[in-house]
Design an enzyme around this catalytic site. Structure first.
Site, PDB file in Angstrom:
ATOM      1  N   CYS A   1      73.268  45.279 -16.400  1.00 24.53           N
ATOM      2  CA  CYS A   1      72.926  45.157 -17.826  1.00 24.53           C
ATOM      3  C   CYS A   1      73.039  46.532 -18.490  1.00 24.53           C
ATOM      4  O   CYS A   1      72.598  47.538 -17.934  1.00 24.53           O
ATOM      5  CB  CYS A   1      71.497  44.622 -17.960  1.00 24.53           C
TER       6      CYS A   1
ATOM      7  N   GLU B   1      66.034  46.781  -9.067  1.00 20.82           N
ATOM      8  CA  GLU B   1      66.393  47.689 -10.175  1.00 20.82           C
ATOM      9  C   GLU B   1      65.862  49.095  -9.902  1.00 20.82           C
ATOM     10  O   GLU B   1      66.559  50.091 -10.104  1.00 20.82           O
ATOM     11  CB  GLU B   1      65.811  47.161 -11.502  1.00 20.82           C
TER      12      GLU B   1
ATOM     13  N   THR C   1      62.843  48.396 -16.616  1.00 16.44           N
ATOM     14  CA  THR C   1      63.093  47.781 -17.931  1.00 16.44           C
ATOM     15  C   THR C   1      62.174  46.606 -18.261  1.00 16.44           C
ATOM     16  O   THR C   1      61.987  46.281 -19.434  1.00 16.44           O
ATOM     17  CB  THR C   1      64.551  47.273 -18.017  1.00 16.44           C
TER      18      THR C   1
ATOM     19  N   CYS D   1      63.088  47.319 -21.904  1.00 16.14           N
ATOM     20  CA  CYS D   1      64.162  46.777 -22.745  1.00 16.14           C
ATOM     21  C   CYS D   1      63.614  45.955 -23.919  1.00 16.14           C
ATOM     22  O   CYS D   1      62.512  45.404 -23.849  1.00 16.14           O
ATOM     23  CB  CYS D   1      65.157  45.978 -21.905  1.00 16.14           C
TER      24      CYS D   1
ATOM     25  N   SER E   1      60.430  36.472 -10.164  1.00 20.06           N
ATOM     26  CA  SER E   1      60.955  37.182 -11.339  1.00 20.06           C
ATOM     27  C   SER E   1      59.853  38.080 -11.894  1.00 20.06           C
ATOM     28  O   SER E   1      58.783  37.603 -12.280  1.00 20.06           O
ATOM     29  CB  SER E   1      61.388  36.157 -12.394  1.00 20.06           C
TER      30      SER E   1
ATOM     31  N   ASN F   1      59.537  39.869 -14.725  1.00 28.15           N
ATOM     32  CA  ASN F   1      59.055  39.730 -16.107  1.00 28.15           C
ATOM     33  C   ASN F   1      58.356  38.391 -16.327  1.00 28.15           C
ATOM     34  O   ASN F   1      57.458  38.291 -17.153  1.00 28.15           O
ATOM     35  CB  ASN F   1      60.183  39.999 -17.111  1.00 28.15           C
TER      36      ASN F   1
ATOM     37  N   SER G   1      65.103  35.510 -17.096  1.00 28.26           N
ATOM     38  CA  SER G   1      66.119  34.946 -16.191  1.00 28.26           C
ATOM     39  C   SER G   1      66.116  33.417 -16.216  1.00 28.26           C
ATOM     40  O   SER G   1      66.785  32.782 -15.407  1.00 28.26           O
ATOM     41  CB  SER G   1      65.866  35.451 -14.768  1.00 28.26           C
TER      42      SER G   1
HETATM   43  S1  SF4 Z   1      65.607  41.852 -18.892  1.00 29.23           S
HETATM   44 FE1  SF4 Z   1      66.364  43.509 -20.189  1.00 29.23          FE
HETATM   45  S2  SF4 Z   1      67.291  44.945 -18.778  1.00 29.23           S
HETATM   46 FE2  SF4 Z   1      67.060  43.033 -17.650  1.00 29.23          FE
HETATM   47  S3  SF4 Z   1      68.991  41.964 -17.921  1.00 29.23           S
HETATM   48 FE3  SF4 Z   1      67.674  41.295 -19.588  1.00 29.23          FE
HETATM   49  S4  SF4 Z   1      68.107  42.660 -21.321  1.00 29.23           S
HETATM   50 FE4  SF4 Z   1      68.918  43.592 -19.459  1.00 29.23          FE
END
Ligand code: SF4
Length: 299
Positions: free
Chosen positions: A96, A126, A161, A191, A219, A221, A263
């Protein structure tokens, strides 16, 4: 029960683009190896394995001479990328651009003489990629780890991120307090899509008593969204598919919020919303109506 979908949720542009590029790789090459999990989502994993795409560990030492290798959206170190480009038949790099930006920020700090510090999960792919080119880098996620930072007059900090911005800023402030004589510079690399989803969750938490968070259990996030909602006192259910939903979770719910990690596929969120509307409709039927239902159906 009312159902509210977050104003920002689900798949980000980085994941969308990585998926598209991986599809293109599978269409153009008979032998494709994905180096890691493209995104932390089992629904996407199933879909890619149906396309015949093989998966290997991101750090695996493999014979790639016959294969088209795909670097995932989480990125990798420059050293590993160069090695792959020499070893594989072909390489598609779906890193990304916002992960790339975090790499560039860390490289800039090192070039300017700062000791590199990453706020994030040490074992996350990451973060392993971020520190791969800087083996002396420090990785931390908790204020208790600040003591382990080396004695250095200049500390240069970035963040994974997908970390919650609030946690990152709190940790940066704690480092500054613990190191009053040192220069501490922070470049915000959380991000934008992650920030938008975190803010949209805060808005949902103002009105919802139950939260459904859709996304892979591994995941980062998605887990962060669920953890934040739980910390705010909501009843939280993290699910991967609509079939994971249980009607009894919503027996006393008035306002149900739905969000999803970056995701998570749109179609998964749509089918979760459909199932929740079904559950809401079932719950709006009174016990008497339920008893009479078979009679009215046969009238
Ligand atoms: S979560 Fe943020 S850094 Fe990760 S792929 Fe999506 S936009 Fe890119």
């Amino acid at each position: 029960m009312k159902i509210h979908l977050a104003s920002h949720y689900g798949m980000c542009f980085g994941v969308r683009e990585a998926l598209r590029a991986t599809h293109d790789a599978a269409a153009s090459s008979p032998d494709v190896t994905l180096l890691g999990q493209l995104v932390h989502n089992p629904v996407v994993d199933d879909h890619l394995s149906q396309l015949g795409i093989r998966r290997a560990s991101p750090d695996a030492v493999l014979d790639l001479r016959q294969t088209h290798a795909v670097i995932t959206a989480h990125g990798t170190s420059d050293a590993r990328r160069t090695a792959l480009q020499k070893a594989a038949l072909k390489v598609t790099d779906t890193t990304c651009p916002l992960v790339r930006k975090a790499h560039d920020a860390l490289a800039l700090l090192v070039a300017e003489g700062y000791h590199p510090v990453v706020i994030g999960q040490r074992d996350h792919v990451e973060v392993r990629g971020l520190v791969g080119d800087f083996p002396s880098a420090s990785v931390l996620l908790d204020a208790a780890e600040i003591d382990q930072l080396p004695a250095h007059q200049r500390l240069g900090i970035i963040a994974q991120t997908t970390q919650p911005l609030e946690r990152v800023l709190t940790l940066v402030a704690a480092i500054k307090t613990a190191r009053p004589d040192d220069e501490v510079r922070f470049i915000d690399t959380v991000c934008h899509p992650t920030k938008q989803r975190q803010q949209a969750l805060e808005d949902l938490l103002q009105i919802c008593d139950v939260l459904v968070v859709v996304g892979g259990h591994n995941s980062n996030n998605t887990r962060q969204l669920a953890a934040r909602a739980a910390a705010a006192g909501a009843s939280v259910y993290q699910i991967e598919r609509p079939t994971d939903l249980s009607p009894r979770w919503f027996r006393h719910a008035k306002n149900v919020g739905v969000t999803a990690g970056t995701s998570t596929l749109d179609e998964t969120v749509r089918s979760v919303m459909d199932r929740l509307h079904e559950i809401a409709a079932e719950q709006s039927i009174t016990p008497l109506q339920r008893l009479l239902l078979p009679l009215t159906q046969h009238a």
